[in-house]
Design a protein around this motif. Structure first.
Motif, PDB file in Angstrom:
ATOM      1  N   CYS A 247       0.854  -1.183   0.000  1.00 19.21           N
ATOM      2  CA  CYS A 247       0.000   0.000   0.000  1.00 19.21           C
ATOM      3  C   CYS A 247       0.894   1.238   0.000  1.00 19.21           C
ATOM      4  CB  CYS A 247      -0.935   0.011   1.218  1.00 19.21           C
ATOM      5  SG  CYS A 247      -0.087   0.142   2.812  1.00 19.21           S
ATOM      6  N   GLU A 248       0.296   2.401  -0.130  1.00 21.00           N
ATOM      7  CA  GLU A 248       1.056   3.628   0.015  1.00 21.00           C
ATOM      8  C   GLU A 248       1.547   3.736   1.460  1.00 21.00           C
ATOM      9  OE1 GLU A 248       1.990   5.805  -2.244  1.00 21.00           O
ATOM     10  OE2 GLU A 248       1.024   4.608  -3.811  1.00 21.00           O
ATOM     11  N   PRO A 249       2.790   4.187   1.681  1.00 20.50           N
ATOM     12  CA  PRO A 249       3.274   4.310   3.059  1.00 20.50           C
ATOM     13  C   PRO A 249       2.324   5.094   3.962  1.00 20.50           C
ATOM     14  CG  PRO A 249       5.096   4.580   1.537  1.00 20.50           C
ATOM     15  CD  PRO A 249       3.855   4.488   0.697  1.00 20.50           C
ATOM     16  N   ALA A 250       1.658   6.086   3.406  1.00 16.92           N
ATOM     17  CA  ALA A 250       0.714   6.875   4.201  1.00 16.92           C
ATOM     18  C   ALA A 250      -0.505   6.061   4.621  1.00 16.92           C
ATOM     19  CB  ALA A 250       0.267   8.102   3.409  1.00 16.92           C
ATOM     20  N   ASP A 251      -0.738   4.914   3.966  1.00 18.92           N
ATOM     21  CA  ASP A 251      -1.908   4.087   4.262  1.00 18.92           C
ATOM     22  C   ASP A 251      -1.595   2.908   5.177  1.00 18.92           C
ATOM     23  OD1 ASP A 251      -3.730   5.583   2.861  1.00 18.92           O
ATOM     24  OD2 ASP A 251      -3.468   4.468   0.988  1.00 18.92           O
ATOM     25  N   VAL A 252      -0.363   2.818   5.677  1.00 20.46           N
ATOM     26  CA  VAL A 252      -0.012   1.682   6.525  1.00 20.46           C
ATOM     27  C   VAL A 252      -0.874   1.644   7.785  1.00 20.46           C
ATOM     28  CG1 VAL A 252       1.793   0.729   8.024  1.00 20.46           C
ATOM     29  CG2 VAL A 252       2.347   1.376   5.678  1.00 20.46           C
ATOM     30  N   GLU A 253      -1.085   2.805   8.404  1.00 21.36           N
ATOM     31  CA  GLU A 253      -1.866   2.822   9.638  1.00 21.36           C
ATOM     32  C   GLU A 253      -3.307   2.379   9.387  1.00 21.36           C
ATOM     33  OE1 GLU A 253      -1.714   2.665  13.475  1.00 21.36           O
ATOM     34  OE2 GLU A 253       0.001   3.506  12.388  1.00 21.36           O
ATOM     35  N   SER A 254      -3.889   2.808   8.270  1.00 26.35           N
ATOM     36  CA  SER A 254      -5.261   2.385   7.977  1.00 26.35           C
ATOM     37  C   SER A 254      -5.305   0.899   7.624  1.00 26.35           C
ATOM     38  CB  SER A 254      -5.862   3.226   6.849  1.00 26.35           C
ATOM     39  OG  SER A 254      -5.247   2.945   5.603  1.00 26.35           O
ATOM     40  N   THR A 255      -4.226   0.371   7.044  1.00 27.23           N
ATOM     41  CA  THR A 255      -4.151  -1.068   6.769  1.00 27.23           C
ATOM     42  C   THR A 255      -4.111  -1.853   8.069  1.00 27.23           C
ATOM     43  OG1 THR A 255      -3.029  -0.703   4.650  1.00 27.23           O
ATOM     44  CG2 THR A 255      -2.774  -2.866   5.656  1.00 27.23           C
ATOM     45  N   ILE A 256      -3.366  -1.351   9.050  1.00 22.83           N
ATOM     46  CA  ILE A 256      -3.346  -1.982  10.373  1.00 22.83           C
ATOM     47  C   ILE A 256      -4.749  -1.981  10.976  1.00 22.83           C
ATOM     48  CG2 ILE A 256      -2.470  -1.794  12.732  1.00 22.83           C
ATOM     49  CD1 ILE A 256       0.110  -0.577  11.508  1.00 22.83           C
ATOM     50  N   ASP A 257      -5.439  -0.849  10.885  1.00 23.40           N
ATOM     51  CA  ASP A 257      -6.794  -0.757  11.437  1.00 23.40           C
ATOM     52  C   ASP A 257      -7.745  -1.721  10.728  1.00 23.40           C
ATOM     53  OD1 ASP A 257      -5.991   1.185  13.225  1.00 23.40           O
ATOM     54  OD2 ASP A 257      -6.651   2.857  11.956  1.00 23.40           O
ATOM     55  N   PHE A 258      -7.636  -1.829   9.400  1.00 27.41           N
ATOM     56  CA  PHE A 258      -8.495  -2.751   8.647  1.00 27.41           C
ATOM     57  C   PHE A 258      -8.230  -4.188   9.089  1.00 27.41           C
ATOM     58  CE2 PHE A 258      -9.526  -5.524   5.096  1.00 27.41           C
ATOM     59  CZ  PHE A 258     -10.778  -5.061   4.712  1.00 27.41           C
ATOM     60  N   PHE A 259      -6.970  -4.519   9.286  1.00 23.15           N
ATOM     61  CA  PHE A 259      -6.629  -5.880   9.712  1.00 23.15           C
ATOM     62  C   PHE A 259      -7.266  -6.181  11.066  1.00 23.15           C
ATOM     63  CE2 PHE A 259      -3.998  -9.226  11.517  1.00 23.15           C
ATOM     64  CZ  PHE A 259      -3.840 -10.091  10.450  1.00 23.15           C
ATOM     65  N   LYS A 260      -7.166  -5.243  11.997  1.00 23.44           N
ATOM     66  CA  LYS A 260      -7.749  -5.462  13.325  1.00 23.44           C
ATOM     67  C   LYS A 260      -9.273  -5.528  13.267  1.00 23.44           C
ATOM     68  CE  LYS A 260      -4.164  -3.009  15.977  1.00 23.44           C
ATOM     69  NZ  LYS A 260      -3.916  -1.808  16.831  1.00 23.44           N
ATOM     70  N   ASP A 261      -9.876  -4.561  12.570  1.00 19.33           N
ATOM     71  CA  ASP A 261     -11.325  -4.389  12.625  1.00 19.33           C
ATOM     72  C   ASP A 261     -12.100  -5.378  11.763  1.00 19.33           C
ATOM     73  OD1 ASP A 261     -10.836  -2.267  14.314  1.00 19.33           O
ATOM     74  OD2 ASP A 261     -11.081  -0.739  12.763  1.00 19.33           O
ATOM     75  N   PHE A 262     -11.491  -5.827  10.661  1.00 22.00           N
ATOM     76  CA  PHE A 262     -12.220  -6.674   9.723  1.00 22.00           C
ATOM     77  C   PHE A 262     -11.593  -8.064   9.568  1.00 22.00           C
ATOM     78  CE2 PHE A 262     -13.320  -2.339   8.545  1.00 22.00           C
ATOM     79  CZ  PHE A 262     -14.704  -2.419   8.509  1.00 22.00           C
ATOM     80  N   VAL A 263     -10.290  -8.116   9.261  1.00 18.43           N
ATOM     81  CA  VAL A 263      -9.662  -9.427   9.025  1.00 18.43           C
ATOM     82  C   VAL A 263      -9.667 -10.255  10.300  1.00 18.43           C
ATOM     83  CG1 VAL A 263      -7.571 -10.628   8.321  1.00 18.43           C
ATOM     84  CG2 VAL A 263      -8.244  -8.500   7.164  1.00 18.43           C
ATOM     85  N   MET A 264      -9.103  -9.700  11.362  1.00 20.96           N
ATOM     86  CA  MET A 264      -9.003 -10.451  12.606  1.00 20.96           C
ATOM     87  C   MET A 264     -10.380 -10.767  13.176  1.00 20.96           C
ATOM     88  SD  MET A 264      -6.299  -9.605  15.601  1.00 20.96           S
ATOM     89  CE  MET A 264      -7.214  -8.263  16.353  1.00 20.96           C
ATOM     90  N   ALA A 265     -11.289  -9.794  13.124  1.00 23.75           N
ATOM     91  CA  ALA A 265     -12.636 -10.017  13.652  1.00 23.75           C
ATOM     92  C   ALA A 265     -13.365 -11.112  12.875  1.00 23.75           C
ATOM     93  CB  ALA A 265     -13.425  -8.716  13.611  1.00 23.75           C
ATOM     94  N   SER A 266     -13.170 -11.164  11.560  1.00 21.81           N
ATOM     95  CA  SER A 266     -13.824 -12.189  10.739  1.00 21.81           C
ATOM     96  C   SER A 266     -13.249 -13.563  11.004  1.00 21.81           C
ATOM     97  CB  SER A 266     -13.682 -11.841   9.256  1.00 21.81           C
ATOM     98  OG  SER A 266     -14.314 -10.622   8.951  1.00 21.81           O
ATOM     99  N   MET A 267     -11.919 -13.659  11.109  1.00 17.95           N
ATOM    100  CA  MET A 267     -11.267 -14.943  11.290  1.00 17.95           C
ATOM    101  C   MET A 267     -11.513 -15.532  12.676  1.00 17.95           C
ATOM    102  SD  MET A 267      -9.960 -15.749   8.444  1.00 17.95           S
ATOM    103  CE  MET A 267      -9.646 -14.924   6.869  1.00 17.95           C
ATOM    104  N   GLU A 268     -11.671 -14.667  13.690  1.00 19.27           N
ATOM    105  CA  GLU A 268     -11.859 -15.147  15.060  1.00 19.27           C
ATOM    106  C   GLU A 268     -13.087 -16.033  15.198  1.00 19.27           C
ATOM    107  OE1 GLU A 268     -10.015 -12.130  18.335  1.00 19.27           O
ATOM    108  OE2 GLU A 268     -11.734 -11.393  17.187  1.00 19.27           O
ATOM    109  N   GLY A 269     -14.097 -15.784  14.381  1.00 16.77           N
ATOM    110  CA  GLY A 269     -15.320 -16.564  14.483  1.00 16.77           C
ATOM    111  C   GLY A 269     -15.293 -17.880  13.720  1.00 16.77           C
ATOM    112  N   MET A 270     -14.209 -18.171  13.028  1.00 17.58           N
ATOM    113  CA  MET A 270     -14.139 -19.368  12.203  1.00 17.58           C
ATOM    114  C   MET A 270     -13.629 -20.574  12.987  1.00 17.58           C
ATOM    115  SD  MET A 270     -15.368 -18.250   9.434  1.00 17.58           S
ATOM    116  CE  MET A 270     -15.065 -19.623   8.312  1.00 17.58           C
TER     117      MET A 270
END
Length: 206
Positions: free
Chosen positions: A113-136
């Motif tokens: 991603c763009e370096p400026a978007d790293v923080e939002s990528t971290i947030d997406f991982f926490k809020d969506f990726v991790m939250a989705s996988m936890e229920g599997m």
């Protein structure tokens, strides 16, 4: 917390020899170095890819070992008959439901991603990726490593069995497509690997 990952694509027949070398020779020496917390090794027996990751208490401690670990890396390349790709990371997220065990399975996803978007990528991982996988079924852990200077990131989701991992493929694909639409992220590689050595020892970072 920081990590160095070394990926080697080589001869699938040599996977077990490489695992033995890393477990018997590399791990005792590397984990005795100042600042080293642990080591893990992932293996894809179909493609011949191995991914060794070491965890470190600081970036300085990690970089201080460059010259020492280089001969070990060269030897692993000789065993596998392949070349190494080395990356150094900040560990941005580490969440475990269960401790890592050998024989479990991981999906490793590399993205840019763009370096400026790293923080939002971290947030997406926490809020969506991790939250989705936890229920599997069979979910064990999820982590995200980032290079803030380049925008390179590497996410890993671990499951108890290969079947548990395979059952999440459609969900993972949907999450990647969603992130690409939102921020124009480029997913550069995806691999599914067995955990051959489980000794990374990174504390919870969420």
């Amino acid at each position: 917390m920081h990590a160095r990952s070394t990926s080697i694509a080589g001869d699938p027949i040599q996977i077990d020899a490489c695992i033995r070398y890393v477990r018997d020779d590399v791990m005792p020496e590397v984990t005795a170095m100042d600042g080293c917390l642990g080591l893990s090794l992932l293996a894809n027996r179909d493609t011949g890819r191995v991914i060794a990751t070491t965890s470190w208490s600081s970036e300085d401690a990690m970089q201080a070992t460059d010259g020492v670990v280089s001969p070990m890396r060269d030897r692993a390349c000789e065993i596998m008959g392949g070349e190494a790709t080395v990356d150094e990371w900040e560990i941005a997220v580490m969440h475990r439901e269960h401790d890592a065990r050998e024989g479990s399975w991981c999906r490793v996803t590399w993205l840019r991603c763009e370096p400026a978007d790293v923080e939002s990528t971290i947030d997406f991982f926490k809020d969506f990726v991790m939250a989705s996988m936890e229920g599997m079924e069979g979910f064990c852990s999820a982590s995200l490593m980032v290079d803030r200077a380049t925008g390179q990131c590497c996410g890993t989701s671990r499951f108890e069995t290969r079947a548990d991992l395979e059952a999440t493929r459609d969900m993972a694909r949907g999450l990647r497509e969603r992130r690409s639409r939102l921020r124009g992220v480029e997913f550069t590689d995806i691999d599914e690997c067995e955990v051959a050595i489980a000794h990374l020892r990174v504390p919870e970072l969420v």
